[in-house]
Design a protein around this motif. Sequence first.
Motif, PDB file in Angstrom:
ATOM      1  N   SER A  42       0.834  -1.194   0.000  1.00  0.00           N
ATOM      2  CA  SER A  42       0.000   0.000   0.000  1.00  0.00           C
ATOM      3  C   SER A  42       0.871   1.247   0.000  1.00  0.00           C
ATOM      4  O   SER A  42       1.877   1.322   0.671  1.00  0.00           O
ATOM      5  CB  SER A  42      -0.907  -0.012   1.236  1.00  0.00           C
ATOM      6  OG  SER A  42      -1.620   1.180   1.342  1.00  0.00           O
ATOM      7  N   SER A  43       0.474   2.252  -0.758  1.00  0.00           N
ATOM      8  CA  SER A  43       1.184   3.528  -0.777  1.00  0.00           C
ATOM      9  C   SER A  43       0.244   4.605  -0.275  1.00  0.00           C
ATOM     10  O   SER A  43      -0.944   4.378  -0.067  1.00  0.00           O
ATOM     11  CB  SER A  43       1.640   3.857  -2.200  1.00  0.00           C
ATOM     12  OG  SER A  43       0.529   4.139  -3.011  1.00  0.00           O
ATOM     13  N   SER A  45      -0.997   6.915  -1.805  1.00  0.00           N
ATOM     14  CA  SER A  45      -2.015   7.275  -2.776  1.00  0.00           C
ATOM     15  C   SER A  45      -3.101   6.209  -2.909  1.00  0.00           C
ATOM     16  O   SER A  45      -4.102   6.433  -3.582  1.00  0.00           O
ATOM     17  CB  SER A  45      -1.372   7.515  -4.142  1.00  0.00           C
ATOM     18  OG  SER A  45      -0.737   6.339  -4.599  1.00  0.00           O
ATOM     19  N   ALA A  46      -2.896   5.056  -2.293  1.00  0.00           N
ATOM     20  CA  ALA A  46      -3.875   3.975  -2.396  1.00  0.00           C
ATOM     21  C   ALA A  46      -5.084   4.269  -1.518  1.00  0.00           C
ATOM     22  O   ALA A  46      -4.941   4.809  -0.413  1.00  0.00           O
ATOM     23  CB  ALA A  46      -3.247   2.649  -1.999  1.00  0.00           C
ATOM     24  N   VAL A  54     -12.453   0.786  -2.104  1.00  0.00           N
ATOM     25  CA  VAL A  54     -12.122  -0.610  -1.782  1.00  0.00           C
ATOM     26  C   VAL A  54     -13.396  -1.416  -1.538  1.00  0.00           C
ATOM     27  O   VAL A  54     -13.547  -2.539  -2.038  1.00  0.00           O
ATOM     28  CB  VAL A  54     -11.186  -0.665  -0.558  1.00  0.00           C
ATOM     29  CG1 VAL A  54     -11.001  -2.108  -0.077  1.00  0.00           C
ATOM     30  CG2 VAL A  54      -9.830  -0.047  -0.900  1.00  0.00           C
ATOM     31  N   TRP A 104      -7.267  -3.705  -9.451  1.00  0.00           N
ATOM     32  CA  TRP A 104      -7.032  -2.486  -8.675  1.00  0.00           C
ATOM     33  C   TRP A 104      -6.805  -2.813  -7.205  1.00  0.00           C
ATOM     34  O   TRP A 104      -5.940  -2.222  -6.556  1.00  0.00           O
ATOM     35  CB  TRP A 104      -8.200  -1.521  -8.831  1.00  0.00           C
ATOM     36  CG  TRP A 104      -8.259  -0.898 -10.190  1.00  0.00           C
ATOM     37  CD1 TRP A 104      -7.195  -0.627 -11.016  1.00  0.00           C
ATOM     38  CD2 TRP A 104      -9.429  -0.488 -10.895  1.00  0.00           C
ATOM     39  NE1 TRP A 104      -7.639  -0.070 -12.184  1.00  0.00           N
ATOM     40  CE2 TRP A 104      -9.000   0.031 -12.148  1.00  0.00           C
ATOM     41  CE3 TRP A 104     -10.787  -0.499 -10.608  1.00  0.00           C
ATOM     42  CZ2 TRP A 104      -9.886   0.536 -13.098  1.00  0.00           C
ATOM     43  CZ3 TRP A 104     -11.685   0.000 -11.537  1.00  0.00           C
ATOM     44  CH2 TRP A 104     -11.237   0.508 -12.770  1.00  0.00           C
ATOM     45  N   TRP A 108      -3.557  -1.769  -5.117  1.00  0.00           N
ATOM     46  CA  TRP A 108      -3.679  -0.939  -3.912  1.00  0.00           C
ATOM     47  C   TRP A 108      -3.151  -1.651  -2.673  1.00  0.00           C
ATOM     48  O   TRP A 108      -3.108  -1.063  -1.589  1.00  0.00           O
ATOM     49  CB  TRP A 108      -5.141  -0.560  -3.685  1.00  0.00           C
ATOM     50  CG  TRP A 108      -5.716   0.323  -4.742  1.00  0.00           C
ATOM     51  CD1 TRP A 108      -5.046   1.165  -5.577  1.00  0.00           C
ATOM     52  CD2 TRP A 108      -7.110   0.450  -5.081  1.00  0.00           C
ATOM     53  NE1 TRP A 108      -5.921   1.809  -6.415  1.00  0.00           N
ATOM     54  CE2 TRP A 108      -7.198   1.394  -6.141  1.00  0.00           C
ATOM     55  CE3 TRP A 108      -8.287  -0.135  -4.608  1.00  0.00           C
ATOM     56  CZ2 TRP A 108      -8.403   1.751  -6.718  1.00  0.00           C
ATOM     57  CZ3 TRP A 108      -9.499   0.213  -5.176  1.00  0.00           C
ATOM     58  CH2 TRP A 108      -9.559   1.155  -6.223  1.00  0.00           C
ATOM     59  N   ARG A 110      -4.670  -4.210  -1.247  1.00  0.00           N
ATOM     60  CA  ARG A 110      -5.844  -4.561  -0.436  1.00  0.00           C
ATOM     61  C   ARG A 110      -6.285  -5.992  -0.746  1.00  0.00           C
ATOM     62  O   ARG A 110      -6.222  -6.445  -1.891  1.00  0.00           O
ATOM     63  CB  ARG A 110      -7.013  -3.606  -0.720  1.00  0.00           C
ATOM     64  CG  ARG A 110      -6.685  -2.131  -0.543  1.00  0.00           C
ATOM     65  CD  ARG A 110      -6.215  -1.815   0.865  1.00  0.00           C
ATOM     66  NE  ARG A 110      -5.841  -0.404   1.005  1.00  0.00           N
ATOM     67  CZ  ARG A 110      -5.173   0.068   2.051  1.00  0.00           C
ATOM     68  NH1 ARG A 110      -4.792  -0.757   3.029  1.00  0.00           N
ATOM     69  NH2 ARG A 110      -4.849   1.345   2.107  1.00  0.00           N
ATOM     70  N   SER A 183     -11.036   7.716  -6.018  1.00  0.00           N
ATOM     71  CA  SER A 183     -10.161   7.439  -7.163  1.00  0.00           C
ATOM     72  C   SER A 183     -10.910   7.637  -8.470  1.00  0.00           C
ATOM     73  O   SER A 183     -12.100   7.331  -8.574  1.00  0.00           O
ATOM     74  CB  SER A 183      -9.631   5.996  -7.087  1.00  0.00           C
ATOM     75  OG  SER A 183     -10.684   5.067  -7.242  1.00  0.00           O
TER      76      SER A 183
END
Length: 215
Positions: A42-43, A45-46, A54, A104, A108, A110, A183
């Motif tokens: 995870s960053s 921006s995620a 999510v 995605w 992310w 997740r 997003s």
Amino acid sequence: MTSAARVSRPLVAAGGAVLLLALALVALMLVRPSSSAPATTSSSSAPAETSADVGFARDMAVHHQQAVEMAFIVRDRTSDMAVRRLAFDIINTQANQRGMMLGWLEMWGRAKSSPRPPMEWMGHTVTPRGDGALMPGMATDAELDALRAARGRDAEVRFLRLMTAHHRAGADMAQAASAAAGSDEIRNLASGMILGQRSEIALMADMIEERGAAA
């Protein structure tokens, strides 16, 4: 003209569409963060674990999976080309969208599933009933069994009614996601889902009427 000949051209067209969608998905999946940030990490921006992005991706992936299953069922239980074309469209579109959402989630960092209740990101409390219908609009196990047992017009009407309810709930979820997601990926996908599923709801209403049944 034989029934096989009548089906061949739509099948070829559907196959071409699947190939194009697959190529687009491959291109999407090749887009990854730089080597300094692993794809599974995870960053900043995620989207957050509790975000609408999510939650929607997880829940709609499950919702789409059942739609694809129902489309495969009816495809093999009717020779009506209008219903079969609709089934092919749903299979191709929703399987592709499901792949995008799962991709995605992976990018992310997740998990693709959660022990939390479905639709919690919408502020809803959905208690699993144990009948297979995990979220609003989803068919129960008994309804799926009845669809598998049906043939011809009976299968067509059952499918159209079940998919109408499925699409209505899906469009409601997409509406919530398009308003709450952070997003661009989810906002754009959800907006497209709203238009596509509402269009198919109108189409299915006409198809049910053509078969002399009540929606």
